[in-house]
Motif scaffolding. Structure first.
Motif, mmCIF file in Angstrom:
data_model
loop_
_atom_site.group_PDB
_atom_site.id
_atom_site.type_symbol
_atom_site.label_atom_id
_atom_site.label_comp_id
_atom_site.label_asym_id
_atom_site.label_seq_id
_atom_site.Cartn_x
_atom_site.Cartn_y
_atom_site.Cartn_z
ATOM 1 N N TYR A 77 0.926 0.205 -4.328
ATOM 2 C CA TYR A 77 -0.803 0.058 -4.541
ATOM 3 C C TYR A 77 -1.852 0.146 -3.315
ATOM 4 O O TYR A 77 -1.848 -0.199 -2.442
ATOM 5 C CB TYR A 77 -0.720 -1.435 -5.529
ATOM 6 C CG TYR A 77 0.195 -2.087 -6.151
ATOM 7 C CD1 TYR A 77 -0.855 -2.119 -7.458
ATOM 8 C CD2 TYR A 77 0.738 -1.680 -6.131
ATOM 9 C CE1 TYR A 77 -0.323 -1.986 -8.809
ATOM 10 C CE2 TYR A 77 1.662 -2.257 -7.620
ATOM 11 C CZ TYR A 77 0.703 -1.976 -8.415
ATOM 12 O OH TYR A 77 1.443 -2.372 -9.623
ATOM 13 N N SER A 80 -0.938 -9.437 -0.663
ATOM 14 C CA SER A 80 0.289 -8.685 -1.197
ATOM 15 C C SER A 80 1.219 -10.071 -0.320
ATOM 16 O O SER A 80 1.305 -10.377 1.193
ATOM 17 C CB SER A 80 0.990 -7.579 -0.863
ATOM 18 O OG SER A 80 2.239 -7.622 -0.854
ATOM 19 N N HIS A 123 -1.011 -7.559 -9.701
ATOM 20 C CA HIS A 123 0.844 -6.985 -9.737
ATOM 21 C C HIS A 123 1.815 -7.556 -9.335
ATOM 22 O O HIS A 123 2.100 -7.436 -7.884
ATOM 23 C CB HIS A 123 0.242 -5.473 -10.187
ATOM 24 C CG HIS A 123 -0.999 -5.145 -10.273
ATOM 25 N ND1 HIS A 123 -1.119 -5.218 -11.192
ATOM 26 C CD2 HIS A 123 -1.473 -4.760 -9.615
ATOM 27 C CE1 HIS A 123 -2.377 -4.396 -11.193
ATOM 28 N NE2 HIS A 123 -2.729 -4.308 -9.464
ATOM 29 N N ASP A 179 -5.433 -6.106 -6.109
ATOM 30 C CA ASP A 179 -6.166 -4.858 -5.824
ATOM 31 C C ASP A 179 -8.006 -5.260 -6.741
ATOM 32 O O ASP A 179 -7.382 -6.195 -7.372
ATOM 33 C CB ASP A 179 -5.160 -3.668 -6.169
ATOM 34 C CG ASP A 179 -5.209 -3.144 -7.430
ATOM 35 O OD1 ASP A 179 -5.469 -3.093 -8.396
ATOM 36 O OD2 ASP A 179 -4.368 -2.084 -6.938
ATOM 37 N N ALA A 197 -4.546 -2.231 -2.228
ATOM 38 C CA ALA A 197 -4.141 -3.539 -2.117
ATOM 39 C C ALA A 197 -4.314 -3.914 -1.114
ATOM 40 O O ALA A 197 -5.449 -4.330 -0.227
ATOM 41 C CB ALA A 197 -3.003 -3.591 -1.667
ATOM 42 N N ARG A 208 0.828 -1.352 -0.081
ATOM 43 C CA ARG A 208 0.233 -0.193 0.212
ATOM 44 C C ARG A 208 0.851 1.464 0.175
ATOM 45 O O ARG A 208 0.784 1.876 -0.805
ATOM 46 C CB ARG A 208 -0.836 -0.186 0.981
ATOM 47 C CG ARG A 208 -2.271 -1.080 0.779
ATOM 48 C CD ARG A 208 -3.015 -0.683 1.967
ATOM 49 N NE ARG A 208 -3.641 -2.262 2.120
ATOM 50 C CZ ARG A 208 -5.047 -2.102 3.287
ATOM 51 N NH1 ARG A 208 -4.938 -2.440 4.477
ATOM 52 N NH2 ARG A 208 -6.163 -3.147 3.093
#
Length: 350
Positions: free
Chosen positions: A26, A32, A53, A48, A29, A22
């Motif tokens: 992102y 992760s 990604h 997300d 998100a 984050r």
């Protein structure tokens, strides 16, 4: 080394990885996981609303060359992420932070430099480290830190990593599920001793049991005759035999060593596996029922309760018995690694 670091992060520090995602690219998100690293950066796979990604974040210090440096750089990234997001950073030896700013209460400290990992046969594994509080470490933390280096595997690491990255074949996943059946058949027989003991029954609620879900998954994956289609690889057979040996001795701490190693992994990194496999192969329910612990309630709360139970157990054990249990946890990780090696070899020979 890379496999050890990513597995540790994904088992014990998902909240930290989410904060890093984050803060460094992102902000929205929802998931992760750490998937790799090199001398200059860590690599995360982030989810997300827009999709999945890959995120590469440079280490804040000089290029790294050994594990202690990795640990320090990950801690620094976490602190920088907290600063960017306005989240209070915990001391590096405190529990992992909730990504929304609350602090958890489980034993999630960064323990890569723990001396007991380098010397697993230390005389008193529950002694406090210099520079920390004068009191003893919680036993749950001792167990986790002493086995940190055992979370990795060498030549077998790629088998599990490929599943977690969503690039393994469906047959790879089926083979893993089959091995789980033999492991949990032995483990849940042994776990009956915990269910019948008031001191430990909170660690072994009915909602934790996995054998029934494995049967559902295997029937979905292999058909009604699935039982005749599966065989344990040699390492799995040895693993199950060791669990049954410990159970036959009625060594409760040894049973909990195997219980902890498997179930806490299912509740942590196992949840990542379920999402990856579901996304890759289109499973929804049967096929990944093994990883569905909805009936258990709040998973974080249960893991905290479990660690509290380990701490209470540790208080009943002398130093020698604590070390014996730590050694059994490490043996369980070694069996797990050996299973991955055997599965990789079986795949190569096919």
């Amino acid at each position: 080394m890379i496999a050890a670091v990513t597995r540790h992060m994904n088992d014990d520090h998902l909240d930290d990885s989410l904060l890093i995602a984050r803060a460094f690219g992102y902000p929205d998100a929802t998931e992760s996981t750490m998937v790799g690293l090199d001398a200059n950066a860590g690599i995360w796979r982030v989810t997300d609303a827009a999709g999945v990604h890959d995120l590469r974040v440079e280490w804040p210090g000089a290029p790294i060359s050994d594990r202690p440096q990795i640990r320090r750089q990950v801690v620094e990234l976490y602190k920088l992420a907290c600063e960017k997001l306005g989240v209070p950073a915990r001391d590096e030896h405190e529990p992992a932070a909730d990504p929304h700013g609350a602090h958890g209460h489980g034993a999630h400290g960064h323990g890569a430099d723990n001396p007991h990992a380098a010397n697993p046969h230390a005389a008193n594994p529950n002694a406090g480290d210099a520079g920390e509080s004068d009191g003893p470490k919680p036993f749950s933390r001792v167990v986790r830190e002493s086995s940190w280096s055992d979370h990795s595997s060498s030549e077998g690491a790629s088998f599990m990593e490929n599943i977690m990255r969503g690039i393994a074949s469906k047959q790879d996943y089926v083979d893993l599920v089959a091995q789980h059946f033999f492991m949990y058949e032995a483990l849940e027989e042994a776990g009956e001793q915990l269910a019948g003991n008031p001191a430990y029954e909170a660690l072994h609620p009915e909602a934790l049991l996995r054998l029934g879900t494995l049967k559902v998954d295997l029937e979905h994956l292999l058909g009604a005759d699935w039982r005749n289609e599966i065989r344990p690889v040699p390492a799995t057979a040895a693993y199950a035999a060791r669990i049954r040996e410990v159970a036959a001795e009625e060594w409760v701490a040894g049973i909990i060593a195997h219980h902890y190693t498997r179930y806490l992994g299912d509740l942590s990194g196992g949840q990542i596996i379920a999402k990856r496999v579901a996304r890759q192969h289109g499973f929804d329910g049967p096929g990944i029922e093994f990883y569905d612990f909805e009936a258990l309630g709040d998973l974080k709360a249960f893991k905290e309760t479990y660690r509290d139970g380990l701490d209470a157990l540790g208080e009943t054990l002398d130093a020698d018995e604590q070390q014996r249990m730590v050694d059994e946890v490490r043996a369980a990780y070694a069996f797990n690694t050996a299973v991955f090696v055997d599965l990789a070899a079986q795949k190569s020979a096919a």
